[in-house]
Design an enzyme around this catalytic site. Structure first.
Site, PDB file in Angstrom:
ATOM      1  N   ASP A 269      -6.641  -1.902   6.400  1.00  0.00           N
ATOM      2  CA  ASP A 269      -6.987  -1.438   4.842  1.00  0.00           C
ATOM      3  C   ASP A 269      -7.764  -2.488   4.244  1.00  0.00           C
ATOM      4  OD1 ASP A 269      -6.860   0.017   2.402  1.00  0.00           O
ATOM      5  OD2 ASP A 269      -4.615  -0.572   1.944  1.00  0.00           O
TER       6      ASP A 269
ATOM      7  N   TYR B  75      -5.660  -7.076   6.779  1.00  0.00           N
ATOM      8  CA  TYR B  75      -5.821  -7.031   5.436  1.00  0.00           C
ATOM      9  C   TYR B  75      -4.690  -6.478   4.784  1.00  0.00           C
ATOM     10  CZ  TYR B  75     -10.615  -7.313   7.168  1.00  0.00           C
ATOM     11  OH  TYR B  75     -11.578  -7.432   8.100  1.00  0.00           O
TER      12      TYR B  75
ATOM     13  N   GLU C 136      -2.929 -11.398   6.251  1.00  0.00           N
ATOM     14  CA  GLU C 136      -3.561 -11.392   4.893  1.00  0.00           C
ATOM     15  C   GLU C 136      -3.799 -12.817   4.393  1.00  0.00           C
ATOM     16  OE1 GLU C 136      -4.683 -11.179   1.308  1.00  0.00           O
ATOM     17  OE2 GLU C 136      -4.140  -9.423   2.441  1.00  0.00           O
TER      18      GLU C 136
ATOM     19  N   GLN D   8      -1.456  -1.202  -4.313  1.00  0.00           N
ATOM     20  CA  GLN D   8      -2.100   0.050  -4.699  1.00  0.00           C
ATOM     21  C   GLN D   8      -1.960   0.358  -6.185  1.00  0.00           C
ATOM     22  OE1 GLN D   8      -0.642  -0.221  -1.766  1.00  0.00           O
ATOM     23  NE2 GLN D   8      -2.150   0.187  -0.191  1.00  0.00           N
TER      24      GLN D   8
ATOM     25  N   CYS E 119     -11.094   2.827   0.970  1.00  0.00           N
ATOM     26  CA  CYS E 119     -11.220   3.216  -0.355  1.00  0.00           C
ATOM     27  C   CYS E 119     -12.765   3.548  -0.434  1.00  0.00           C
ATOM     28  CB  CYS E 119     -10.683   2.366  -1.529  1.00  0.00           C
ATOM     29  SG  CYS E 119     -11.487   0.792  -1.312  1.00  0.00           S
TER      30      CYS E 119
END
Length: 453
Positions: free
Chosen positions: A383, A314, A335, A284, A410
């Site tokens: 995410d 993710y 991932e 982040q 996001c």
């Protein structure tokens, strides 16, 4: 009415993208850099069948929330597009945008919780990507951000989003690179060496990783000399790498990275957790706000399920998975990026975690494998990138999850789209909250909780 005409309008509300909405004869008019209830004189710049675009000539009646930006480049730089808005009002407007976006796209009218404010509204960016170029005549190196809606680079010596130490390092870097005849990139002709300089910084500012994105397939001696000078001057620089990108493309980084000096990672410490983060791994951008998001997700889970089995989709360097491992029976992280998965493996050792499993692979493909094995999770935390989850991933995620999906996003628009899809799989939105990961910009982070019914 024609382009170039001038007219005075009243702004009704702010919509996604931080754009003000007015009406002319029931036709929507979009004007940037405006606030609700403001009266502005505008020039019509574009007329479409369903909407009109305009730009401000003057603000006839300013909002009480309009402030003077603290940056001289605010009117031309495309980065801090809400810097003219008082911070608490930024949060209020983002909350309204979330609510309207979910209602418009997903058809759900839900009370949105107050936005989680960022602990820092300046100097909060801990990943910075600066494009480089140089002037035609003097060959002076330039770096900064692009002018709004263009690829015209604005040379910025000081950005309030950056930690001050990065502004200082970047100016020193340009000066020494100039002395060493290191060239900046010309995207028109695909010439020049340095395309971007990327800074990765720990939140305590004690570890800095520098990545040169270069238009070359090898590391020249002058770049090695520059790296030596940088590390001698700034001991907090723990490593300097070169990323090779010779393609004539807008994609920032290439596939190959080599260490020039030091190491190719830095270590972030949030709360009682440590994260090893390599040069190409996602973490982040605003770790100060990220810690609050991690803790909020942990709290939301703790109040719903005791000792759950958790899927972290993710997962990057397993930031959520590691944070949630304390309250989980077990955690499975998926991932796609190999370097991030390797970082996650190292992070398990750093934090002495034994109940977390890491899978490296494409999310949808790995979801399908788990379903075939009959695996099921109490809670899935996802995410995804800005584009959201694929339809295939949504279908599999719903089958894998027995109780709750916590969706961190996001992009409110793709979140709303995916919430609508999950509703078809019997998941109901029961909680929604924003988090201000990017103060002074129109970007919005969201946390949504969906319950299986």
């Amino acid at each position: 009415m024609n382009p170039g005409d001038e007219i005075t309008v009243t702004i009704e509300k702010m919509i996604s993208g931080g754009i003000g909405l007015a009406k002319i004869n029931n036709t929507a008019v979009f004007i940037k850099n405006t606030l609700p209830e403001e009266i502005v004189k505008i020039k019509i710049t574009k007329i479409n069948k369903s909407y009109i675009e305009g730009e401000i000539i003057s603000v006839e009646k300013p909002s009480i929330y309009r402030i003077k930006p603290n940056c001289a480049f605010s009117k031309i730089c495309g980065s801090c597009d809400l810097s003219y808005v008082e911070y608490n009002e930024q949060l209020n407007q983002k909350k309204l945008v979330i609510k309207e976006t979910i209602k418009k796209i997903a058809g759900i009218d839900i009370d949105v919780q107050n936005i989680i404010a960022s602990p820092k509204i300046k100097e909060y960016r801990c990943k910075i990507q600066l494009p480089y170029t140089q002037t035609k005549v003097s060959k002076r190196l330039l770096s900064g951000y692009y002018k709004k809606n263009s690829h015209e680079l604005i040379n910025i010596k000081h950005c309030s989003m950056h930690p001050d130490i990065i502004n200082e390092i970047n100016e020193y870097l340009k000066e020494k690179a100039q002395n060493l005849n290191i060239t900046g990139y010309n995207e028109k002709y695909n010439t020049g060496l340095i395309r971007h300089v990327i800074y990765r910084i720990s939140s305590d500012l004690k570890q800095i990783l520098v990545i040169f994105v270069i238009n070359s397939n090898k590391i020249e001696q002058n770049l090695k000399t520059l790296s030596l000078l940088l590390r001698q001057k700034y001991p907090q620089i723990v490593g300097i790498c070169a990323n090779f990108n010779t393609k004539n493309t807008n994609v920032i980084t290439g596939e190959r990275t080599e260490i020039i000096s030091g190491q190719d990672f830095y270590t972030e410490v949030l709360g009682n957790k440590k994260y090893k983060i390599s040069s190409s791994s996602f973490f982040q951008v605003n770790p100060y706000c990220a810690e609050l998001i991690f803790e909020k997700v942990k709290d939301l889970i703790s109040k719903r399920v005791e000792k759950p089995s958790i899927l972290d989709a993710y997962s990057g360097v397993s930031s959520f998975g590691i944070w949630l491992s304390d309250i989980a029976k077990d955690v499975t992280c998926i991932e796609e990026v190999k370097s991030a998965s390797q970082d996650a493996i190292n992070n398990l050792k750093l934090n002495n975690i034994s109940n977390l499993k890491i899978i490296n692979g494409d999310a949808a493909k790995e979801f399908e494998k788990l379903i075939k094995k009959g695996v099921e999770f109490d809670i899935s935390v996802t995410d995804p990138p800005r584009k959201g989850c694929s339809l295939e991933s949504i279908n599999y995620l719903a089958k894998l999850t027995s109780k709750y999906i916590i969706y961190v996003s996001c992009n409110p628009a793709t979140l709303a789209r995916d919430i609508k899809l999950l509703k078809e799989h019997y998941f109901e939105l029961e909680y929604l909250q924003g988090a201000d990961m990017f103060p002074n910009t129109c970007h919005i982070e969201c946390i949504a909780v969906l319950k299986k019914f």
